[in-house]
Every structure is written in structure tokens, then in C-alpha cells.
Design a protein around this motif. Structure first.
Motif, PDB file in Angstrom:
ATOM      1  N   THR A   1      44.473  85.273  -4.325  1.00 17.30           N
ATOM      2  CA  THR A   1      43.449  84.504  -5.051  1.00 17.30           C
ATOM      3  C   THR A   1      42.040  84.886  -4.592  1.00 17.30           C
ATOM      4  O   THR A   1      41.729  84.745  -3.416  1.00 17.30           O
ATOM      5  CB  THR A   1      43.618  82.989  -4.774  1.00 17.30           C
TER       6      THR A   1
ATOM      7  N   LEU B   1      50.610  79.248  -9.107  1.00 17.66           N
ATOM      8  CA  LEU B   1      49.527  79.503 -10.064  1.00 17.66           C
ATOM      9  C   LEU B   1      48.368  80.194  -9.351  1.00 17.66           C
ATOM     10  O   LEU B   1      47.757  81.120  -9.876  1.00 17.66           O
ATOM     11  CB  LEU B   1      49.050  78.189 -10.699  1.00 17.66           C
ATOM     12  N   TRP B   2      48.073  79.726  -8.133  1.00 15.27           N
ATOM     13  CA  TRP B   2      46.999  80.375  -7.364  1.00 15.27           C
ATOM     14  C   TRP B   2      47.325  81.850  -7.102  1.00 15.27           C
ATOM     15  O   TRP B   2      46.442  82.666  -7.012  1.00 15.27           O
ATOM     16  CB  TRP B   2      46.745  79.648  -6.040  1.00 15.27           C
TER      17      TRP B   2
ATOM     18  N   SER C   1      51.587  74.710  -8.115  1.00 12.93           N
ATOM     19  CA  SER C   1      50.163  75.031  -8.036  1.00 12.93           C
ATOM     20  C   SER C   1      49.915  76.237  -7.125  1.00 12.93           C
ATOM     21  O   SER C   1      49.061  77.076  -7.415  1.00 12.93           O
ATOM     22  CB  SER C   1      49.355  73.819  -7.578  1.00 12.93           C
TER      23      SER C   1
ATOM     24  N   GLY D   1      48.661  83.645  -9.168  1.00 16.89           N
ATOM     25  CA  GLY D   1      48.487  84.341 -10.435  1.00 16.89           C
ATOM     26  C   GLY D   1      49.699  84.345 -11.338  1.00 16.89           C
ATOM     27  O   GLY D   1      49.704  85.034 -12.370  1.00 16.89           O
TER      28      GLY D   1
ATOM     29  N   ARG E   1      48.320  89.589 -12.344  1.00 20.58           N
ATOM     30  CA  ARG E   1      48.004  88.210 -11.981  1.00 20.58           C
ATOM     31  C   ARG E   1      46.975  87.632 -12.944  1.00 20.58           C
ATOM     32  O   ARG E   1      46.042  88.323 -13.334  1.00 20.58           O
ATOM     33  CB  ARG E   1      47.486  88.153 -10.552  1.00 20.58           C
ATOM     34  N   SER E   2      47.142  86.363 -13.271  1.00 23.34           N
ATOM     35  CA  SER E   2      46.259  85.741 -14.251  1.00 23.34           C
ATOM     36  C   SER E   2      45.191  84.894 -13.565  1.00 23.34           C
ATOM     37  O   SER E   2      45.500  83.972 -12.813  1.00 23.34           O
ATOM     38  CB  SER E   2      47.092  84.863 -15.183  1.00 23.34           C
TER      39      SER E   2
ATOM     40  N   GLN F   1      44.980  80.896 -11.900  1.00 25.89           N
ATOM     41  CA  GLN F   1      44.354  80.537 -10.615  1.00 25.89           C
ATOM     42  C   GLN F   1      43.350  79.400 -10.797  1.00 25.89           C
ATOM     43  O   GLN F   1      43.263  78.493  -9.965  1.00 25.89           O
ATOM     44  CB  GLN F   1      43.680  81.781 -10.013  1.00 25.89           C
TER      45      GLN F   1
END
Lengths: 274, 311
Positions: free
Chosen positions: A119, B113-114, B110, B116, A30-31, A35
């Protein structure tokens, strides 16, 4: 272009007959940058792109005080007012963070969705905090251009000014985050936001030198970290001449307050409710 | 009772789970709830408002700490290994709303993205998911312009586009009109075939339609758990009669009478139900008679103060 029948099928959710699985489920690395980017997109970029009117507001807000001070002083305090605008923009970022975190958590339940995901709280808060800077970019660009024209200083002075602004940003986001954990609804949150903005960026001598404030009230101004930031900024750009001891004292106070507030914010970070 | 769990367990297990909200008035939202269910298909938790459904979901999805008790999901300790669990779960909370100034594509992107995902992968999955849910044409419209049903679909799309194996949906159909709700059920059934879906609702017909297993929560206590057939067996009666207000209550020799605000409900045997119906018909009274439904089971278990499951 699809046929009408295809469109109707899509509208009615006909494609559900097919496999709904999107892609194979797998564990990836995971990046953290992704986040942080999510927070920036949701809280600033998408809002600015979809509702461009907010851009006008972000520019006008810090400029309004700048214009007032400039007109009242007949231009004599333009430089101080520009610096004040920059400090206020950075400080407002934290106040907005407080209101936005609370808004996203209480009104959209976004934070609940993010908590129950991979997250970490740090990525979430950092993303939203950086989004506040992005949101302030139009104002910062205008103020930056004005500063380049009207504020004259050395390279060291510029570095000093940037450091002050960065500390101001950290102070305000720490304060904003701490208050966001205390507010349970948006009305309470906006009340905190307005109160903190008035106490820390309107009453203290951010847009003009502290020497303009009569002595007994001057001590009250020193209760606000923005006063120390303004003093250092004005000293760095030659609008105020501070003794070496006072410069050191202002830095110690500013860094100390920032560290303490960041410590409180980290400790108060309630990612999971008790 | 100590739960022994291994990473091979494919169950959700709660042991003596209790949640007390402290404050001016202390309130017990969950009271020693214990159960173990396989983590596949759709599990539906039903209960009245304030029965503790949301509290249980929030604990399972790591949002809320329990006051006491143990919880394991697929062998992962929810209390002490929350980070590990968060890799595998996703939730659409009760009262969650799609942010109005964003589009469905931006909303799903989004969220990924959260979680990851890289920007490119997140965008691809977002558009793919929205297309599959019939929202492709609305992908770039603002959320505020969508219908209520589509707004909910956008939220479900966020978790569906993710890699989560376990999905929690807290009252996902509340406020939808009956047609939109039924459309939504098709979507939920599809999701449940591939990922474990833990759903709460206060619509009993929804639980009946969707639930592979159903739990009944009442005042923080789990009073029923099982498949619909298993729950039916707990009631011991196969017919339900509903009598309007003012209808004189007939003599019931074998059955259970439940008084409600809208009238009286008699749960009874087939033989007794027909005897009562003959008596009421002679008096010209209006009533309905139906095979027992989840609605009746829920009233039966909740009003009877049934013994808690698992203890």
C-alpha cells in the motif's frame, strides 16, 4: 448445520490438519481503489454499522452551534449558521483525520501493518481522509437540506460554495496529516485536535459575518483560513458583500494556504521511520 | 564486507547492520549485526526485552531505516527496493490489536483490500482463512467479544490470507495463557511449512518448539545463531544444574557457573554433574539436574558476552 463434533473440531482448530494454504500465491494487478476503499470501510462504514450511536453524534456536533447562533440571533443568522455548519463539518474532517491516523497507528499498529505491505502512503491517507467525509455524511445531508431551504443563491454561487468547501477539506486534511506525524500518542493527538478545532473553527467568524467582530480582534480572525472560507461562502450566497479585490484576495489566500499545507504534508509524510 | 545478491538468493542477509536511535540520549539498538539464513521454515529470534529484536524486525519489514549496514531478503535490497519487497512480505507487529469495533471478517477483508485485492476476492479469502483457523463461527462477531487467543488469531489470519511469501510475527504469543500459546504453536508450525516465518519471542520454550533456526540477540549483538543442536554444541556442556538461593556452591572443575536472580545455574559435563549432585545430596540441599536446554544456552551466551556471530 454442522454436528457438535464438527463444531468442536473447528473450535479447537482441528481443520489445521488440512492444508492451511488459502489460495495459490500469485502476483496480480493491485487496485488503488481497493486500497482507498479499505480506509473508508475501517474508519467510517464499519464503525457506523457496528456502533450506530456514532451517527447521532456526527449529526449533533455541527448542529449544536447552528442552533445556538440561530436562537441568539432570533433566526436572523440562520443562513450564515448553516454555511458555518458546512464549513465546520469540512474542517472537522481534517481534525478527525489527525486523531484517527494517530489512533490507528499508535493503539492498533495498523499503520505498521500497512507500511509493510504494497500500500502506498497516498492510498492509505486518501482512504482515511475520504472516510472522514463519509463519517460526516449524516450531518452534511441535514445541513444540505437546511441550505436548500434557507440559503438562496445562484448556480454560480452554489459552485463557488462547493469549491470553498472542497478547499477547506483539503486544507484541514493537510493540517491534520502534518500534525498526525508529530503526535506520538493518542492523548497528544487529541490535544492537537481540540486546539486546532478551537483555533480554526470556533473562534473565527464561521457561523456569523466578520463584521460582528470588533476591529482590533478582526485582524486576529484573519489568521485563520476558515475566516476566508466563511467570507467567500457568505459572499457567494449574498450574506456579505465583498469588494472584487477582497474576493480575489480571499481566493488567493485560501488556495495559497491549501497549497502550502499540502506541500508540507507531502514532505512530512513519514511512511518509513528514520 | 560487501554482499552480492541476486534475485535467485533465497536468504535473509544482514551485513554490519547498525541502528542508532538519536534523541536526548542516543542509544544503539543494533550493533554491527551480520548473518545469513535461508528464507524457509521458521526462524526464531530470541532475546531479553530491549535486546533489539523489534528493531531488527522493523528494519527487515521496511518500517524502519537502519543507520548503516546492508540488508537483503531473497536478493532484494531492503533499503533501496522497499516497494518491491513490500509486495512479498506481511507483518503482525508487536502490540498490534484487532480493532474492537470491527469483526474478524471485516478485519481480514480490509487488510486484503489494502494489499490491493478486489472486494470479491478479498471477501472470499477472508472467510476461507477464518474458517481454516477455526474462527468461522466468530467471523461476524465484534473483535472485542473474542478471547485473547482468538484476537491474536484474527491478526495472524490477516497476513495468512494475503499472498505474502514472508511473514514477520513480532512476539505473537505474548500475554496468552499457556494452553492458548500451545494451540497457537500448531498454527505457526503450519504457516512455517509453507511460508518463511520470522518470529520473535522471549519464551525460550517457544523457540525450542518452533524454530528451525534460532538467533540469540543480546544488547543489539547477535551472540548465537543456528539450529538447536548447533547452539547446544557451542556450549560444550550437556547438563544444567539449578541451585536455589542459599545452597553453597560446590567446587566445579569443569563447567560454567551463571549467577541469576533466582539462584545459581551450573552448566557442566555429565560426569561432573553427577559428582556435584552426590555432594549436594549428602548435604541435604535441593537442586535440579537436566539435559541442557535453550534456556541454559541463552543464559550462557547472553551472560558470557559471547563473541558476535558473523563478524
Amino acid at each position: 448445520m454442522g454436528t457438535r463434533a464438527e463444531e468442536e473440531e473447528e473450535e479447537a482448530g482441528g481443520s489445521l490438519e488440512e492444508k492451511i494454504e488459502i489460495s495459490p500465491l500469485h502476483v496480480r494487478k493491485r487496485s488503488m481503489l481497493s486500497q482507498i476503499l479499505a480506509g473508508i470501510l475501517v474508519n467510517s462504514v464499519y464503525e457506523m454499522r457496528n456502533y450506530p450511536i456514532v451517527l447521532v453524534n456526527t449529526v449533533l456536533s455541527p448542529l449544536s452551534f447552528l442552533l445556538l447562533i440561530t436562537f441568539v440571533s432570533r433566526g436572523a443568522l440562520l443562513g450564515e449558521a448553516v454555511e458555518g455548519g458546512l464549513i465546520m463539518s469540512m474542517f472537522s474532517a481534517g481534525m478527525s483525520l489527525q486523531a484517527d491516523l494517530s489512533h490507528l497507528k499508535n493503539d492498533f499498529k495498523l499503520q505498521d501493518m500497512v507500511v509493510s505491505s504494497p500500500t502506498p502512503w497516498f492510498s492509505y491517507v486518501t482512504g482515511i481522509a475520504v472516510s472522514e467525509i463519509v463519517y460526516s455524511l449524516p450531518a452534511l445531508v441535514v445541513l444540505g437540506i437546511l441550505a436548500a431551504y434557507f440559503v438562496h443563491t445562484t448556480e454560480f454561487g452554489v459552485v463557488e460554495l462547493l469549491l470553498v468547501l472542497f478547499l477547506m477539506f483539503l486544507t484541514s486534511i493537510a493540517l491534520g496529516y502534518t500534525f498526525a506525524t508529530l503526535s506520538s500518542d493518542i492523548v497528544q493527538s487529541f490535544a492537537f485536535s481540540r486546539l486546532l478545532s478551537t483555533l480554526f473553527s470556533t473562534i473565527p467568524p464561521v457561523y456569523y459575518p466578520i463584521t460582528y467582530i470588533p476591529l482590533p480582534f478582526r485582524y486576529l480572525a484573519y489568521l485563520s483560513p476558515t475566516t476566508y472560507a466563511a467570507e467567500l461562502a457568505q459572499n457567494a450566497t449574498g450574506y456579505l458583500s465583498l469588494q472584487r479585490f477582497m474576493i480575489l484576495f480571499d481566493w488567493v489566500v485560501l488556495i495559497g494556504v491549501t497549497a502550502v499545507l499540502l506541500g508540507i504534508a507531502t514532505k512530512k509524510a513519514r511512511w518509513r521511520e528514520a | 564486507m560487501v554482499a552480492e545478491q541476486t534475485s535467485n538468493d533465497q536468504t535473509i542477509s544482514c551485513v554490519e547492520l547498525t541502528k542508532i536511535y538519536s534523541g536526548k540520549r542516543e542509544s544503539k539498538a543494533l550493533d554491527s549485526v551480520s548473518f545469513s539464513i535461508p528464507s524457509n521454515g521458521i526462524f526464531v529470534l530470541i532475546g531479553r526485552n530491549g535486546s533489539g529484536k523489534t528493531t531488527l524486525v522493523r528494519i527487515l519489514s521496511t518500517e524502519l531505516e537502519p543507520t548503516s549496514g546492508e540488508v537483503f531478503i531473497n536478493g532484494i535490497d531492503v533499503k533501496n527496493e522497499s516497494d518491491k519487497l513490500r509486495e512479498r512480505i506481511a507483518i503482525v507487529p508487536q502490540e498490534a490489536r484487532a480493532i474492537p469495533w470491527m469483526t474478524p471478517a471485516q478485519t481480514v477483508l480490509s487488510y486484503l483490500l489494502w494489499r490491493g485485492f478486489s472486494y470479491g476476492e478479498a471477501k472470499r479469502r477472508a472467510l476461507e482463512t477464518l474458517g481454516k483457523l477455526g474462527l468461522g463461527r466468530h467471523a461476524n462477531s465484534l473483535n472485542r467479544t473474542l478471547s485473547g487467543g482468538n484476537k491474536r488469531k484474527v491478526l495472524v489470519a490477516t497476513v495468512l490470507a494475503s499472498e505474502a511469501e514472508i511473514i514477520f510475527l513480532d512476539e505473537p504469543t505474548t500475554g496468552l495463557d499457556p494452553i492458548s500459546r500451545r494451540e497457537f504453536w500448531s498454527l505457526l508450525k503450519e504457516i512455517g511449512q509453507r511460508r518463511f516465518t520470522f518470529l520473535t519471542t522471549h519464551y525460550l520454550e517457544e523457540a525450542e518448539e518452533l524454530g528451525d533456526r534460532i538467533g540469540v540477540l543480546d544488547r543489539g549483538r547477535l551472540v548465537g545463531l543456528g539450529t538447536l543442536d548447533e547452539l547446544r554444541q557451542r556450549v560444550n556442556y550437556n547438563y544444567s544444574m539449578k541451585l536455589s538461593r542459599g545452597v553453597p556452591l560446590p567446587h566445579v572443575t569443569r563447567g560454567e557457573v551463571v549467577e541469576g536472580r533466582d539462584g545459581t545455574r551450573v552448566l557442566t559435563t555429565e560426569e561432573e554433574a553427577f559428582a556435584i549432585s552426590r555432594e549436594l545430596s549428602r548435604g541435604g540441599y535441593k537442586f535440579t539436574i537436566n539435559p541442557i536446554s535453550l534456556d541454559d544456552i541463552f543464559f550462557y551466551l547472553a551472560n558470557r558476552g559471547a563473541d558476535q556471530v558473523g563478524n
